[in-house]
Design an enzyme around this catalytic site. Sequence first.
Site, PDB file in Angstrom:
ATOM      1  N   CYS A  29       0.814  -1.204   0.000  1.00  0.00           N
ATOM      2  CA  CYS A  29       0.000   0.000   0.000  1.00  0.00           C
ATOM      3  C   CYS A  29       0.860   1.271   0.000  1.00  0.00           C
ATOM      4  O   CYS A  29       1.551   1.546  -0.963  1.00  0.00           O
ATOM      5  CB  CYS A  29      -0.961  -0.053   1.188  1.00  0.00           C
ATOM      6  SG  CYS A  29      -2.406   0.998   1.037  1.00  0.00           S
ATOM      7  N   HIS A  30       0.839   2.062   1.070  1.00  0.00           N
ATOM      8  CA  HIS A  30       1.638   3.283   1.171  1.00  0.00           C
ATOM      9  C   HIS A  30       3.036   3.013   1.741  1.00  0.00           C
ATOM     10  O   HIS A  30       3.844   3.931   1.838  1.00  0.00           O
ATOM     11  CB  HIS A  30       0.930   4.310   2.063  1.00  0.00           C
ATOM     12  CG  HIS A  30      -0.279   4.925   1.434  1.00  0.00           C
ATOM     13  ND1 HIS A  30      -1.495   4.275   1.372  1.00  0.00           N
ATOM     14  CD2 HIS A  30      -0.460   6.125   0.843  1.00  0.00           C
ATOM     15  CE1 HIS A  30      -2.372   5.062   0.775  1.00  0.00           C
ATOM     16  NE2 HIS A  30      -1.779   6.189   0.433  1.00  0.00           N
TER      17      HIS A  30
END
Length: 186
Positions: A113-114
């Site tokens: 994800c991030h």
Amino acid sequence: MDYPLQNRKVAFVATDGVERVELEQPRGALYGAGAKSEILSIHPGEIQARQFDLNPAGTFPVDRLLADASVDDYDALVLPGGTMNPDQLRMNNDAVAFVKAFVESGKPIGVICHGPWTLVEADAVRGRRLTSWPSLRTDLRNAGAEVVDEEVVIDGQLTSSRSPADLPAFCAAIIDQFARAPSRVT
């Protein structure tokens, strides 16, 4: 029962704002494969988790401060996402130094994800092929990465995924990749 990660120790680098499912599911999958893990953070006590970045989702106890951790103590690293978590980590010298040292060690790293934001700050994505949450893709390209939109991408020591929807494939991939790497922790 097969425990391919028996006697392996995995570091989870996270802080407040970590997406709960992105820490909890990989940690559980690794535990089920025989690994031990520790949460390393930039402050002691507990870290606040989130669901969908917005909703409070409980806490996790911090096992060790990043300032006191050594790459030599771990066989692998996981960088979960959540927007706030890696945004804080990439601004912390201890977190960036630990991630950079882990990359330099050649040991396997799972990132979702991030999570790649911390890899960008550690100058660890140049020439690498990976995926992420869509909003990070320009940052990754600007840092020299080849960005693809796939469920799981494996490039050498890096295993990356896009989002919580990819967690089943991500968990299977990191178990496989972590098991293939030599255990270096005694």
